[in-house]
Design an enzyme around this catalytic site. Structure first.
Site, PDB file in Angstrom:
ATOM      1  N   CYS A 113      46.887  29.979  39.908  1.00 25.07           N
ATOM      2  CA  CYS A 113      45.797  29.015  40.340  1.00 25.07           C
ATOM      3  C   CYS A 113      46.009  27.854  39.274  1.00 25.07           C
ATOM      4  O   CYS A 113      46.797  27.174  39.469  1.00 25.07           O
ATOM      5  CB  CYS A 113      44.491  29.541  40.196  1.00 25.07           C
ATOM      6  SG  CYS A 113      43.232  28.401  40.903  1.00 25.07           S
ATOM      7  N   HIS A 221      44.607  34.178  43.668  1.00 21.39           N
ATOM      8  CA  HIS A 221      44.314  34.935  42.275  1.00 21.39           C
ATOM      9  C   HIS A 221      44.617  36.659  42.487  1.00 21.39           C
ATOM     10  O   HIS A 221      43.958  37.253  43.095  1.00 21.39           O
ATOM     11  CB  HIS A 221      42.531  34.954  42.331  1.00 21.39           C
ATOM     12  CG  HIS A 221      42.421  33.538  41.762  1.00 21.39           C
ATOM     13  ND1 HIS A 221      42.146  33.334  40.367  1.00 21.39           N
ATOM     14  CD2 HIS A 221      42.216  32.440  42.221  1.00 21.39           C
ATOM     15  CE1 HIS A 221      41.927  32.253  39.992  1.00 21.39           C
ATOM     16  NE2 HIS A 221      41.876  31.629  41.194  1.00 21.39           N
ATOM     17  N   GLU A 223      44.994  38.570  40.522  1.00 23.03           N
ATOM     18  CA  GLU A 223      44.298  39.625  39.338  1.00 23.03           C
ATOM     19  C   GLU A 223      43.240  40.397  40.133  1.00 23.03           C
ATOM     20  O   GLU A 223      42.739  41.530  39.850  1.00 23.03           O
ATOM     21  CB  GLU A 223      44.176  38.757  38.200  1.00 23.03           C
ATOM     22  CG  GLU A 223      42.672  37.840  38.431  1.00 23.03           C
ATOM     23  CD  GLU A 223      42.992  36.659  39.000  1.00 23.03           C
ATOM     24  OE1 GLU A 223      42.042  35.597  38.652  1.00 23.03           O
ATOM     25  OE2 GLU A 223      43.922  36.150  39.648  1.00 23.03           O
TER      26      GLU A 223
END
Length: 259
Positions: A113, A221, A223
């Site tokens: 990001c 994202h 994660e």
């Protein structure tokens, strides 16, 4: 050997609107520790406390995280406007030269990001302040309401270059991703290659051409639920392998110097 160290770029926050902190999302540490199998180390990204040269020696790789503040447009030669949002000049001062150093050295980094945008700016590229204001573009921002699961839910396809770096890592030419960003790439930095696009043409996956190390970066994202997501898991695993390889080469060189 001990697990290699991944420096996780932290963000500055005011806790309870009063107490200054450096913080990082636990999902970043979880992905680095449990999917990349590396030791996560949170970095206070501020030149008052750390120097790029120190970080390059202490860490084997870097996770360039997302964050609410944006890269200051002065870093790519444009004036700040209200559309550019909040800034973190201290983080800019660390991450931009860090990206350049890692790209030159072959030291692995994985951009997410804001980190994705930092890579482009560090190498001379520019950004749009607000993607949703461009003709034909969709709103890529985080939904304002709902649970974390709803905010990080998969929202659009990313089409990858056939036979490209991301295609090889992920084993698919199209993947589903979340989307939680306002800004995006306008012009490309030197040797930055777009390897994946959203349906509206927004760049979503990049790498640095001819760099000797791992330079993959994504606008989404990964994660979130990295251990289970079929797109996130191979990305963090590939990053982990690159970090291990860097650490092993450094250890071999150290032992050779001592011999």
């Amino acid at each position: 050997m001990a697990r290699p160290v991944v420096g996780i770029i932290g963000n500055s926050y005011l806790m309870n609107d009063q107490y200054p902190t450096h913080a990082g999302g636990t999902m970043n540490s979880d992905a680095v520790s449990n999917v990349s199998d590396c030791l996560p180390l949170l970095i206070p990204a501020d030149p008052r406390y750390v120097a790029v040269e120190e970080l390059l020696e202490v860490c084997d790789g870097f996770l360039l995280t997302g964050g609410r503040p944006n890269v200051h447009p002065e870093e790519y030669g444009e004036p700040a406007t209200e559309a550019h949002g909040e800034f973190d000049r201290a983080r800019d001062a660390i991450t931009l030269p860090l990206v350049r150093a890692c790209a030159d050295r072959g030291q692995p980094f994985f951009g997410i990001c804001r980190g994705f945008q930092e890579v482009n700016v560090a190498l001379g590229g520019t950004l749009y302040p607000e993607i949703r204001d461009l003709p034909g573009r969709q709103n890529h921002r985080m939904p304002p309401d709902g649970s974390l699961e709803e905010k990080f839910a998969l929202r659009h396809v990313v089409t990858l270059t056939e036979g490209g770096v991301f295609h090889r890592v992920l084993g698919a030419a199209e993947v589903m991703t979340n989307t939680l960003h306002g800004q995006g790439i306008k012009t490309l930095g030197e040797n930055v290659v777009i390897d994946g696009h959203a349906p509206d043409g927004t760049p979503e996956a990049i790498y640095v051409k001819d760099a000797p190390g791992f330079t993959l970066s994504v606008q989404w994202h990964p994660e979130w639920d990295a251990a289970n997501d079929p797109v996130s898991r191979p990305l963090f695993q590939a990053f982990g392998r690159a970090v291990y390889a860097w650490a092993e080469r450094n250890e071999a060189a150290r032992l050779q110097r001592m011999a």
